[in-house]
Write a protein that holds these residues in place. Sequence first.
Motif, mmCIF file in Angstrom:
data_model
loop_
_atom_site.group_PDB
_atom_site.id
_atom_site.type_symbol
_atom_site.label_atom_id
_atom_site.label_comp_id
_atom_site.label_asym_id
_atom_site.label_seq_id
_atom_site.Cartn_x
_atom_site.Cartn_y
_atom_site.Cartn_z
ATOM 1 N N ASP A 173 16.022 88.649 35.985
ATOM 2 C CA ASP A 173 17.195 88.722 36.862
ATOM 3 C C ASP A 173 16.858 88.443 38.327
ATOM 4 O O ASP A 173 17.745 88.368 39.161
ATOM 5 N N ARG A 174 15.579 88.304 38.644
ATOM 6 C CA ARG A 174 15.206 88.003 40.024
ATOM 7 C C ARG A 174 15.103 86.508 40.281
ATOM 8 O O ARG A 174 14.920 86.082 41.421
ATOM 9 N N CYS A 175 15.175 85.713 39.243
ATOM 10 C CA CYS A 175 14.994 84.269 39.422
ATOM 11 C C CYS A 175 16.214 83.672 40.119
ATOM 12 O O CYS A 175 17.351 83.955 39.784
ATOM 13 N N ILE A 176 15.941 82.825 41.123
ATOM 14 C CA ILE A 176 17.016 82.200 41.903
ATOM 15 C C ILE A 176 17.034 80.684 41.732
ATOM 16 O O ILE A 176 17.694 79.981 42.488
ATOM 17 N N ASP A 177 16.303 80.186 40.763
ATOM 18 C CA ASP A 177 16.249 78.737 40.496
ATOM 19 C C ASP A 177 15.903 77.927 41.744
ATOM 20 O O ASP A 177 16.464 76.861 41.972
ATOM 21 N N CYS A 178 14.992 78.418 42.546
ATOM 22 C CA CYS A 178 14.558 77.614 43.687
ATOM 23 C C CYS A 178 13.614 76.509 43.212
ATOM 24 O O CYS A 178 13.388 75.529 43.905
ATOM 25 N N GLU A 179 13.077 76.699 42.023
ATOM 26 C CA GLU A 179 12.218 75.713 41.357
ATOM 27 C C GLU A 179 10.917 75.412 42.098
ATOM 28 O O GLU A 179 10.282 74.378 41.868
ATOM 29 N N ILE B 169 13.621 75.830 34.183
ATOM 30 C CA ILE B 169 14.525 76.969 34.365
ATOM 31 C C ILE B 169 15.797 76.679 33.584
ATOM 32 O O ILE B 169 16.358 75.595 33.691
ATOM 33 N N LEU B 170 16.222 77.641 32.807
ATOM 34 C CA LEU B 170 17.486 77.517 32.096
ATOM 35 C C LEU B 170 18.540 78.329 32.845
ATOM 36 O O LEU B 170 18.220 79.260 33.569
ATOM 37 N N GLU B 171 19.784 77.946 32.651
ATOM 38 C CA GLU B 171 20.871 78.617 33.354
ATOM 39 C C GLU B 171 21.919 79.033 32.345
ATOM 40 O O GLU B 171 22.173 78.317 31.377
ATOM 41 N N GLN C 137 28.844 85.831 35.509
ATOM 42 C CA GLN C 137 27.717 86.060 36.404
ATOM 43 C C GLN C 137 26.625 85.071 36.017
ATOM 44 O O GLN C 137 26.224 84.984 34.862
ATOM 45 N N ARG C 138 26.149 84.339 37.016
ATOM 46 C CA ARG C 138 25.118 83.346 36.775
ATOM 47 C C ARG C 138 23.772 84.019 36.528
ATOM 48 O O ARG C 138 23.463 85.041 37.116
ATOM 49 N N GLU C 139 23.010 83.478 35.611
ATOM 50 C CA GLU C 139 21.648 83.989 35.446
ATOM 51 C C GLU C 139 20.694 82.841 35.147
ATOM 52 O O GLU C 139 21.023 81.935 34.387
ATOM 53 N N PHE C 140 19.536 82.893 35.765
ATOM 54 C CA PHE C 140 18.523 81.876 35.547
ATOM 55 C C PHE C 140 17.396 82.441 34.702
ATOM 56 O O PHE C 140 17.089 83.622 34.781
#
Lengths: 250, 137
Positions: A75-81, A102-104, A115-118
């Motif tokens: 839940d901490r992933c922000i897809d900054c890649e 990264i999957l979304e 709610q978005r999650e990565f």
Amino acid sequence: MKIEDLERMKNEGPESLPSEERRKFLKMGLVVTGVFAGGSVLSLTSARNVYGALEGIKLKKYPYKPHYSMVIRQDRCIDCELCKEACVKTNNVPEYGYRTTILEREIPIGPDEFQREFMPVLCNHCNQPPCVRVCPTKATYKDKKTGIVMMEYKKCIGCKTCMAACPYNARYFNEEKRAIDKCNFCFDTRLSKGEKLTACAAACPADVRIFGDLSDPESRVYKLVHEPERVVWVLRPETGALPNVYYTKG
Amino acid sequence: MKKKLLLVLSIFVVALGGQGLFSNGLADEEEADYPTEPIVFIQPVKAVIFDHKFHVEEAGLDCESCHDDLFEQAAGTAEENDDFKMQALYEGKYCGACHDGETAFASNTKCAVCHIGVMGYNRMHKVDGEAEEKVHH
Ligand code: SF4
Ligand code: SF4
Ligand code: SF4
């Protein structure tokens, strides 16, 4: 890969998991606390109490030393890649393939509300890797010391059987190498040179990818996986691959 | 490509012109002079979305709530500051002035509400195929 929707799933309880599967995880020092979606997601917590009851008996919990593993605080992933960029740079990954991605997904949290999650994914360095089992030339193998699932490129004939066998979509065919390529926990590029972290873990600004030795009680991965009450899960446990990449929240 | 850009621009102009309509619903002394398009920050990480519309219409803030104490009005000013990072938010700066767990959800929770990521950024900038941002450098 299909992404399971954990939030919505009913916990079916550990009873619905074949006992053989449960024994496997017990051997890893983990106890099964729940099964979601017909066993395609499984939650685990530390089996500390079980081992506590067997005090005095030496238990060989983890088969490798160091037993490399990654815990993903999803839940901490922000897809900054930045992880992906670091992996590409460090391991010379071409544009058409990936060693990690990264999957979304959108988790419903109310009527018409999402709610978005990565979710970062990479090779799970499975304890019983289907890819290794099917490789006709032993080009892919599980390293006896570290448990890392590695490639010996010159043995690879490019038959892609391993790609089909991997339940996690963790392999791609590298045109330049004329061989399958995949994550190797940066063994050649970093770990063997004395680095303690993989490139992706070192690059993550959000402290999502925790990497280390699961057999070392002082390591962050050990502490996270064995923290009482913390729910840790693996992806698609029904395949019996026994991943070494764990997922958790918080 | 050019035609599409023109279209997007004209939609934008219409949207700006249309603001007079719903400004009536706001407090009399307030003018709804805020960008109707969401702001997307790409520093220090790609990408974070901020929607003026939501913060004015749903959260009931007015311009002075944030400008110019927390954010300069000129777009992109905050992004140039070295301290425009999560740590500053935890210390009550920028978004953290409200996103403290009391006024609004805390800055160290619900990450992906504001972080749309590289995937979200690419989706927003996908005017057509060729305009899509590449992740690899
Ligand atoms: S660097 Fe960390 S936060 Fe960024 S996409 Fe990778 S795992 Fe997620
Ligand atoms: S995730 Fe796939 S490639 Fe990695 S060890 Fe498991 S089966 Fe093999
Ligand atoms: S561990 Fe290394 S090879 Fe594997 S995904 Fe991370 S950076 Fe790439």
